[in-house]
Write an enzyme that holds these catalytic residues in place. Structure first.
Site, PDB file in Angstrom:
ATOM      1  N   LYS A 230      21.493  17.768   3.364  1.00  0.00           N
ATOM      2  CA  LYS A 230      22.406  16.610   3.813  1.00  0.00           C
ATOM      3  C   LYS A 230      21.483  16.540   4.677  1.00  0.00           C
ATOM      4  CE  LYS A 230      25.524  16.408   0.136  1.00  0.00           C
ATOM      5  NZ  LYS A 230      27.195  16.179   0.022  1.00  0.00           N
TER       6      LYS A 230
ATOM      7  N   ARG B 187      28.098  23.881  -3.609  1.00  0.00           N
ATOM      8  CA  ARG B 187      27.327  23.630  -3.970  1.00  0.00           C
ATOM      9  C   ARG B 187      26.473  23.312  -3.156  1.00  0.00           C
ATOM     10  NH1 ARG B 187      25.361  17.874  -5.000  1.00  0.00           N
ATOM     11  NH2 ARG B 187      25.975  17.372  -7.379  1.00  0.00           N
TER      12      ARG B 187
HETATM   13  N1  HH2 Z   1      27.139  16.115  -3.678  1.00  0.00           N
HETATM   14  C1  HH2 Z   1      26.440  14.407  -3.739  1.00  0.00           C
HETATM   15  C2  HH2 Z   1      27.105  14.798  -5.521  1.00  0.00           C
HETATM   16  N2  HH2 Z   1      27.779  15.344  -5.634  1.00  0.00           N
HETATM   17  N3  HH2 Z   1      30.312  16.543  -5.724  1.00  0.00           N
HETATM   18  C3  HH2 Z   1      31.008  17.342  -4.940  1.00  0.00           C
HETATM   19  N4  HH2 Z   1      32.125  18.299  -5.472  1.00  0.00           N
HETATM   20  N5  HH2 Z   1      30.888  17.392  -3.422  1.00  0.00           N
HETATM   21  C4  HH2 Z   1      29.426  17.413  -3.173  1.00  0.00           C
HETATM   22  O1  HH2 Z   1      29.038  17.673  -1.904  1.00  0.00           O
HETATM   23  C5  HH2 Z   1      28.802  16.543  -4.055  1.00  0.00           C
HETATM   24  C6  HH2 Z   1      28.916  16.126  -4.981  1.00  0.00           C
HETATM   25  C7  HH2 Z   1      25.770  14.601  -3.620  1.00  0.00           C
HETATM   26  O2  HH2 Z   1      24.897  15.164  -3.217  1.00  0.00           O
HETATM   27  P1  HH2 Z   1      23.165  15.647  -4.372  1.00  0.00           P
HETATM   28  O3  HH2 Z   1      23.934  15.246  -5.517  1.00  0.00           O
HETATM   29  O4  HH2 Z   1      22.374  16.537  -4.204  1.00  0.00           O
HETATM   30  O5  HH2 Z   1      22.389  13.812  -4.310  1.00  0.00           O
HETATM   31  P2  HH2 Z   1      22.362  12.595  -5.247  1.00  0.00           P
HETATM   32  O6  HH2 Z   1      23.975  12.439  -5.007  1.00  0.00           O
HETATM   33  O7  HH2 Z   1      21.578  11.274  -4.803  1.00  0.00           O
HETATM   34  O8  HH2 Z   1      22.519  12.761  -6.893  1.00  0.00           O
END
Ligand code: HH2
Length: 260
Positions: free
Chosen positions: A205, A239
């Site tokens: 992040k 995660r």
């Molecule tokens: N972070 C993201 C998405 N979903 N769910 C939970 N429970 N906790 C988190 O910290 C979290 C999440 C964001 O990260 P990512 O899926 O890698 O990216 P994007 O939202 O751009 O798809």
């Protein structure tokens, strides 16, 4: 928990899993690296992202969930704020719900989770993805996040969701400045103290980039330290994009911890 985004625009793996065979290859890599849970999402929630209609999320994730279900028996989590997406995913073989709105965006989510008796992740977010990073404000971010999560857990239980199926997440990067994220990691034990399993998602992040100056594809070292700190503070689930390196770091940390 290994991350699998079926999106053109996710901040780290956007576009990489767009074709079914690419998504399946990523899933197979995460499984080979011994992910305990796969988290599949069809909507990027990166800062500034627009929401994706439920039908489009369903179109993106259902074939992937079905394909993974045929090769792997482990838990599959659906990362969505929409109950209709979660329901279709559960019907296709998903077994967990990951709702970054903590059941605030769709009033049908609580009933679905209660009826299906599945684990559900409830995450803290200030604002909505489109605008959440504009100017996040807190008096005390850790106390406010903990109070919010406690209220959401109480609401979940009053909606018929079993206590043992509730997982709480402080929502690193969701309506938080760099300093807010760091406070949450430093004082994560206050969230763990609520008495529910805690999930932390810090992998790659932007606050890691802010500290190190590293671009998104070069944040593994910082991500490993975040995972380690989270687990040391009592988090039960991390995660991550990089399951193998995270497992290795946590395994070595566990056997080399100083004896007190
Ligand atoms: N972070 C993201 C998405 N979903 N769910 C939970 N429970 N906790 C988190 O910290 C979290 C999440 C964001 O990260 P990512 O899926 O890698 O990216 P994007 O939202 O751009 O798809």
């Amino acid at each position: 928990m290994g991350i699998l985004n079926i999106t053109p625009d996710s901040f780290s793996d956007g576009g990489q899993n767009w074709r079914l065979e690419d998504a399946l290859a990523t899933a197979q890599r995460l499984i080979a690296e011994e992910a305990d849970i796969l988290d599949i999402g069809g909507e990027s929630t990166r800062p500034g992202a627009d929401s994706v209609p439920a039908e489009e999320q369903i179109r993106r994730v259902i074939p992937v969930i079905g394909a993974i279900r045929r090769i792997w028996p482990g838990p599959i989590s659906i990362d969505t704020r929409q109950a209709s997406v979660a329901e279709a995913a559960l019907d296709a073989g998903a077994t967990w719900i990951n709702d970054i709105s903590a059941m605030r965006d769709d009033p049908a989510m609580a009933g679905l989770a209660a009826q299906r008796k599945c684990p559900i992740v409830l995450m803290h977010m200030q604002g909505a993805p489109g605008t959440m990073q504009v100017n996040p404000q807190y008096e005390d971010v850790v106390i406010e996040v903990a109070m919010f999560l406690r209220e959401r857990a109480t609401f979940a239980q009053s909606s018929g969701i079993e206590r043992g199926n509730i997982i709480l997440d402080p929502g690193i990067g969701f309506g938080k400045s760099v300093e807010h994220n760091l406070s949450l990691l430093r004082r994560l034990s206050e969230v763990v103290g609520l008495g529910f399993p805690v999930l932390v998602g810090a992998s790659r992040k932007s606050f890691i980039g802010h500290i190190s100056g590293s671009p998104v594809n070069d944040r593994l070292a910082g991500s490993l330290i975040c995972a380690l700190r989270a687990v040391e503070a009592g988090a039960r689930i991390v995660r991550v994009h990089d399951v193998g390196p995270t497992r290795q770091a946590l395994a070595v940390a566990a056997v080399t911890r100083a004896e007190m």
